[in-house]
Design a protein around this motif. Structure first.
Motif, PDB file in Angstrom:
ATOM      1  N   PRO A 183       0.848  -1.203   0.000  1.00 50.14           N
ATOM      2  CA  PRO A 183       0.000   0.000   0.000  1.00 50.14           C
ATOM      3  C   PRO A 183       0.882   1.251   0.000  1.00 50.14           C
ATOM      4  CG  PRO A 183       0.030  -1.039   2.171  1.00 50.14           C
ATOM      5  CD  PRO A 183       0.982  -1.814   1.326  1.00 50.14           C
ATOM      6  N   ALA A 226      -0.288   4.468  -0.951  1.00 51.01           N
ATOM      7  CA  ALA A 226      -1.171   5.606  -1.260  1.00 51.01           C
ATOM      8  C   ALA A 226      -1.242   6.631  -0.130  1.00 51.01           C
ATOM      9  CB  ALA A 226      -2.575   5.088  -1.573  1.00 51.01           C
ATOM     10  N   GLY A 227      -0.476   6.438   0.932  1.00 52.60           N
ATOM     11  CA  GLY A 227      -0.518   7.387   2.059  1.00 52.60           C
ATOM     12  C   GLY A 227       0.048   8.742   1.670  1.00 52.60           C
ATOM     13  N   LEU A 228      -0.269   9.755   2.457  1.00 51.31           N
ATOM     14  CA  LEU A 228       0.137  11.127   2.120  1.00 51.31           C
ATOM     15  C   LEU A 228       1.553  11.458   2.595  1.00 51.31           C
ATOM     16  CD1 LEU A 228      -3.166  13.048   2.924  1.00 51.31           C
ATOM     17  CD2 LEU A 228      -2.315  12.289   0.695  1.00 51.31           C
ATOM     18  N   GLY A 229       2.072  10.676   3.542  1.00 49.47           N
ATOM     19  CA  GLY A 229       3.435  10.920   4.016  1.00 49.47           C
ATOM     20  C   GLY A 229       3.594  12.257   4.703  1.00 49.47           C
ATOM     21  N   THR A 230       2.615  12.632   5.513  1.00 50.57           N
ATOM     22  CA  THR A 230       2.657  13.980   6.128  1.00 50.57           C
ATOM     23  C   THR A 230       3.803  14.141   7.129  1.00 50.57           C
ATOM     24  OG1 THR A 230       1.059  13.253   7.777  1.00 50.57           O
ATOM     25  CG2 THR A 230       0.175  14.403   5.860  1.00 50.57           C
ATOM     26  N   ARG A 231       4.270  13.009   7.698  1.00 41.51           N
ATOM     27  CA  ARG A 231       5.366  13.130   8.678  1.00 41.51           C
ATOM     28  C   ARG A 231       6.672  13.559   8.025  1.00 41.51           C
ATOM     29  NH1 ARG A 231       5.825   7.510  10.834  1.00 41.51           N
ATOM     30  NH2 ARG A 231       4.675   7.084   8.928  1.00 41.51           N
ATOM     31  N   LYS A 276       7.115   9.123  -0.553  1.00 38.57           N
ATOM     32  CA  LYS A 276       8.141   8.736   0.427  1.00 38.57           C
ATOM     33  C   LYS A 276       8.790   7.408   0.052  1.00 38.57           C
ATOM     34  CE  LYS A 276       4.730   6.940   3.710  1.00 38.57           C
ATOM     35  NZ  LYS A 276       4.246   6.959   5.064  1.00 38.57           N
ATOM     36  N   GLN A 291      -5.993   3.790  -4.898  1.00 34.14           N
ATOM     37  CA  GLN A 291      -6.877   4.158  -3.793  1.00 34.14           C
ATOM     38  C   GLN A 291      -7.152   5.655  -4.030  1.00 34.14           C
ATOM     39  OE1 GLN A 291      -5.109   4.626   0.082  1.00 34.14           O
ATOM     40  NE2 GLN A 291      -6.973   4.053   1.152  1.00 34.14           N
ATOM     41  N   PRO A 340      -7.185   8.715   0.426  1.00 35.99           N
ATOM     42  CA  PRO A 340      -6.440   8.018   1.486  1.00 35.99           C
ATOM     43  C   PRO A 340      -7.304   7.821   2.732  1.00 35.99           C
ATOM     44  CG  PRO A 340      -5.708  10.300   1.341  1.00 35.99           C
ATOM     45  CD  PRO A 340      -6.782  10.132   0.303  1.00 35.99           C
ATOM     46  N   GLY A 364      -7.284   5.317   4.760  1.00 35.91           N
ATOM     47  CA  GLY A 364      -6.664   4.481   5.799  1.00 35.91           C
ATOM     48  C   GLY A 364      -6.069   3.207   5.219  1.00 35.91           C
TER      49      GLY A 364
HETATM   50  P1  UTP Z   1       1.241   5.505   7.464  1.00 39.08           P
HETATM   51  O1  UTP Z   1       0.255   6.110   8.376  1.00 39.08           O
HETATM   52  O2  UTP Z   1       2.594   5.173   7.970  1.00 39.08           O
HETATM   53  O3  UTP Z   1       1.472   6.380   6.167  1.00 39.08           O
HETATM   54  O4  UTP Z   1       0.576   4.256   6.789  1.00 39.08           O
HETATM   55  P2  UTP Z   1       1.016   7.828   5.803  1.00 39.08           P
HETATM   56  O5  UTP Z   1      -0.427   8.031   6.051  1.00 39.08           O
HETATM   57  O6  UTP Z   1       1.516   8.054   4.414  1.00 39.08           O
HETATM   58  O7  UTP Z   1       1.978   8.633   6.791  1.00 39.08           O
HETATM   59  P3  UTP Z   1       1.845   9.987   7.573  1.00 39.08           P
HETATM   60  O8  UTP Z   1       1.374   9.571   8.939  1.00 39.08           O
HETATM   61  O9  UTP Z   1       0.911  10.883   6.827  1.00 39.08           O
HETATM   62  O10 UTP Z   1       3.251  10.494   7.569  1.00 39.08           O
HETATM   63  C1  UTP Z   1       1.208   2.987   6.649  1.00 39.08           C
HETATM   64  C2  UTP Z   1       1.237   2.558   5.193  1.00 39.08           C
HETATM   65  O11 UTP Z   1      -0.086   2.543   4.666  1.00 39.08           O
HETATM   66  C3  UTP Z   1      -0.166   3.296   3.463  1.00 39.08           C
HETATM   67  C4  UTP Z   1       0.997   4.276   3.528  1.00 39.08           C
HETATM   68  O12 UTP Z   1       1.416   4.615   2.210  1.00 39.08           O
HETATM   69  C5  UTP Z   1       2.049   3.510   4.319  1.00 39.08           C
HETATM   70  O13 UTP Z   1       2.841   2.721   3.467  1.00 39.08           O
HETATM   71  N1  UTP Z   1      -1.480   3.965   3.420  1.00 39.08           N
HETATM   72  C6  UTP Z   1      -1.938   4.619   4.517  1.00 39.08           C
HETATM   73  C7  UTP Z   1      -2.213   3.910   2.260  1.00 39.08           C
HETATM   74  O14 UTP Z   1      -1.783   3.309   1.247  1.00 39.08           O
HETATM   75  N2  UTP Z   1      -3.421   4.530   2.226  1.00 39.08           N
HETATM   76  C8  UTP Z   1      -3.921   5.205   3.304  1.00 39.08           C
HETATM   77  O15 UTP Z   1      -5.044   5.733   3.211  1.00 39.08           O
HETATM   78  C9  UTP Z   1      -3.154   5.246   4.483  1.00 39.08           C
END
Ligand code: UTP
Length: 303
Positions: free
Chosen positions: A10, A12-17, A27, A105, A108, A110
């Motif tokens: 997966p 598709a997360g935003l990588g906000t950290r 990321k 996805q 995002p 979750g």
């Molecule tokens: P994380 O919570 O570590 O990733 O999710 P995030 O949301 O990208 O990070 P921050 O907190 O904003 O920095 C764990 C994994 O799940 C994926 C992320 O890409 C990461 O590999 N993920 C998370 C998705 O693919 N979709 C989502 O909606 C949320």
């Protein structure tokens, strides 16, 4: 028992950290030494015998697809210039035609939702799930050892590691039952337990083998913590119906979704590379001494 042939990543997360680095660059494409983070995770899966790599991507993530494609002009130029080593390196890492699939996805919502997005590509078989921002360093691939355990237990497997007992509230924590082969039976899972209530200090480190029944659970899963559809909530339901086992991973895990974990990964992987370590070890030691002197000795105590 069905073999584990497919892995889901997966991404598709935003990588906000990790903003602003992740504003335009995913990321998973940030570089640890000389290859993107996602390459380490795909290599780990390949070592475990995975034959099909399924990426759940989102907006701004197309470069991940490009990374696993052939760069025809680049290959040709490398061949013309006699850079055979570089060409061989690219070819070694290249998945075969038809071995990768990409799905989106769109929002995002979750991790649980991202996994659910892979349901058609996985189909009715157990699969590996690897969180691509967690990269591992050990002799043997973490997923490979999990697949071995799965060969003895079937069911669902999660990899766990020890964390500082004061940090259990940050992680998904498992309860430990009796030993089986190179793992143990799970006696429960709890996401981010309140301090003092955790059943152990073993946290789930981002590697899973799951049965396809997780998809129908995730389909109806309400939003949980952070208003997101959480994988752990789905696993807790699956755990009522099926066996869950823990694999106690002994290597190192780096959370490359955070700047600190990413920097640590770069240092650790550089120092593990014979062609780089000799040059980098004195540089790192020198930088550390300099920073330590500047801080008047406070640096080492501050971590
Ligand atoms: P994380 O919570 O570590 O990733 O999710 P995030 O949301 O990208 O990070 P921050 O907190 O904003 O920095 C764990 C994994 O799940 C994926 C992320 O890409 C990461 O590999 N993920 C998370 C998705 O693919 N979709 C989502 O909606 C949320």
């Amino acid at each position: 028992m069905q073999r584990i042939r497919k892995a889901v990543f997966p991404v598709a997360g935003l990588g906000t950290r990790f903003l602003p680095a992740t504003k335009a660059v995913p990321k998973e494409m940030l570089t640890v030494v000389d290859r993107p983070v996602i390459q380490y995770v795909v290599d780990e899966a390949r070592e475990a015998g995975i034959e099909h790599f399924i990426f759940v991507t989102g907006r701004n993530k197309a470069v991940i697809e490009d990374h696993f494609d052939i760069q025809f002009e680049l290959n040709q130029t490398l061949a013309q210039r006699g850079k055979d080593d570089q060409l061989a390196k690219l070819q070694r890492l290249q998945p075969l035609a038809g071995q990768t699939s990409f799905t989106r996805q769109q929002e995002p919502l979750g991790l649980g939702h991202a996994v659910w997005c892979a349901r058609e590509l996985v189909g009715d078989e157990p699969f590996a799930l690897l969180l691509p921002d967690m990269i591992m360093q050990s002799e043997k691939s973490c997923m490979k050892e999990m697949v071995e355990l799965y060969g003895h237990t079937g069911g669902n497997v999660v990899a766990v590691q020890e964390c500082d007992p004061s940090e259990t509230h940050k992680y998904g924590i498992v309860g430990k039952g009796g030993d089986i082969h190179n793992g143990f039976r799970l006696t429960g899972m709890v996401e981010k337990p309140k301090q003092g209530t955790a059943p152990s200090n073993l946290y789930i480190n981002g590697r899973y083998i799951l049965q396809p029944e997780i998809f129908s659970i995730l389909e109806n899963q309400e939003r949980g913590a952070g208003n997101e559809i959480q994988l752990t909530d789905g696993m807790l339901k699956l755990e009522k119906e099926q066996g869950f086992y823990g694999f106690h991973y002994q290597g190192r895990t780096f959370d490359c979704g955070s700047p600190e974990g990413f920097i640590e990964a770069n240092v650790a992987f550089a120092l593990a590379r014979p062609d780089i370590a000799g040059k980098m070890a004195p540089v790192i030691a020198g930088l550390l001494d300099e920073a330590q002197a500047k801080s008047g000795g406070a640096l080492r105590q501050s971590g």
